[in-house]
Write an enzyme that holds these catalytic residues in place. Structure first.
Site, mmCIF file in Angstrom:
data_model
loop_
_atom_site.group_PDB
_atom_site.id
_atom_site.type_symbol
_atom_site.label_atom_id
_atom_site.label_comp_id
_atom_site.label_asym_id
_atom_site.label_seq_id
_atom_site.Cartn_x
_atom_site.Cartn_y
_atom_site.Cartn_z
ATOM 1 N N CYS A 1 0.842 -1.187 0.000
ATOM 2 C CA CYS A 1 0.000 0.000 0.000
ATOM 3 C C CYS A 1 0.883 1.245 0.000
ATOM 4 O O CYS A 1 1.749 1.389 0.860
ATOM 5 C CB CYS A 1 -0.899 -0.019 1.229
ATOM 6 S SG CYS A 1 -1.929 1.452 1.393
ATOM 7 N N CYS B 1 0.190 3.147 3.503
ATOM 8 C CA CYS B 1 0.575 2.658 4.835
ATOM 9 C C CYS B 1 1.612 1.547 4.814
ATOM 10 O O CYS B 1 2.093 1.136 5.866
ATOM 11 C CB CYS B 1 -0.664 2.176 5.597
ATOM 12 S SG CYS B 1 -1.305 0.588 5.034
ATOM 13 N N CYS C 1 -7.583 -0.809 1.018
ATOM 14 C CA CYS C 1 -6.596 -1.355 1.942
ATOM 15 C C CYS C 1 -7.278 -1.578 3.292
ATOM 16 O O CYS C 1 -7.888 -0.663 3.844
ATOM 17 C CB CYS C 1 -5.429 -0.391 2.099
ATOM 18 S SG CYS C 1 -4.266 -0.885 3.399
ATOM 19 N N CYS D 1 -5.573 0.851 6.211
ATOM 20 C CA CYS D 1 -5.748 2.311 6.282
ATOM 21 C C CYS D 1 -6.988 2.774 5.524
ATOM 22 O O CYS D 1 -7.253 3.972 5.468
ATOM 23 C CB CYS D 1 -4.498 3.026 5.776
ATOM 24 S SG CYS D 1 -4.220 2.877 4.004
ATOM 25 N N CYS E 1 -8.293 -4.830 -10.141
ATOM 26 C CA CYS E 1 -7.830 -3.783 -11.048
ATOM 27 C C CYS E 1 -7.392 -2.602 -10.178
ATOM 28 O O CYS E 1 -8.223 -1.890 -9.634
ATOM 29 C CB CYS E 1 -8.978 -3.403 -11.976
ATOM 30 S SG CYS E 1 -8.543 -2.170 -13.194
HETATM 31 ZN ZN LIG Z 1 -2.981 1.034 3.400
#
Ligand SMILES: [Zn+2]
Length: 137
Positions: A48, A51, A97, A100, A120
């Site tokens: 990510c 984060c 995610c 976060c 995607c």
């Molecule tokens: Zn994240």
């Protein structure tokens, strides 16, 4: 999974580039075929960009021809949250995610794997960590 990460809007703006902020925190979509990781074929981890949580692995990446990095599955079921998205006049499944709650992209039911899913994902939502670097720690 690591503990949840909750930052203020000002903190997110400080931490992210304007493009990352638009995609991750405003559920924006980068233009197809513009993302740096769309055609990336190297082995490694996709984390990510907000984060650092591990979201996808190169083994699950494939070329969907859509212009965005595409994966058949997340690194773990707990890493990516799914949410119904009715924006833009479509009913889609949003991928976020789990740590976060940043927007990553969308999940479509036209993938080539056994699950039949295509994650995607915006290139701007991901940080790629090559396998060699990941091994070092
Ligand atoms: Zn994240």
């Amino acid at each position: 999974m690591s503990d949840k990460l909750n930052l203020t809007d000002a903190e997110w703006r400080e931490r992210l580039t304007p493009e990352q902020y638009h995609v991750l925190r405003e559920a924006g979509t980068e233009r197809a075929f513009t993302g740096a990781l769309d055609t990336n074929k190297a082995a490694g981890e996709y984390r990510c960009a907000a984060c650092g949580e591990l979201l996808f692995e190169s083994d699950d990446k494939y070329n969907s021809g859509s212009g965005w990095p595409s994966f058949v599955a997340p690194a773990s079921g707990a890493a990516v949250e799914e949410e119904r998205d009715v924006s833009a006049g479509m009913i889609r499944t949003e991928a976020k995610c789990a740590r976060c709650e940043s927007h990553l992209g969308h999940i479509f039911p036209d993938g080539p794997g056994p699950e039949g899913l295509r994650y995607c994902i915006n290139s701007a939502a991901l940080n790629f960590v090559p396998e060699d670097a990941a091994d070092e720690g």
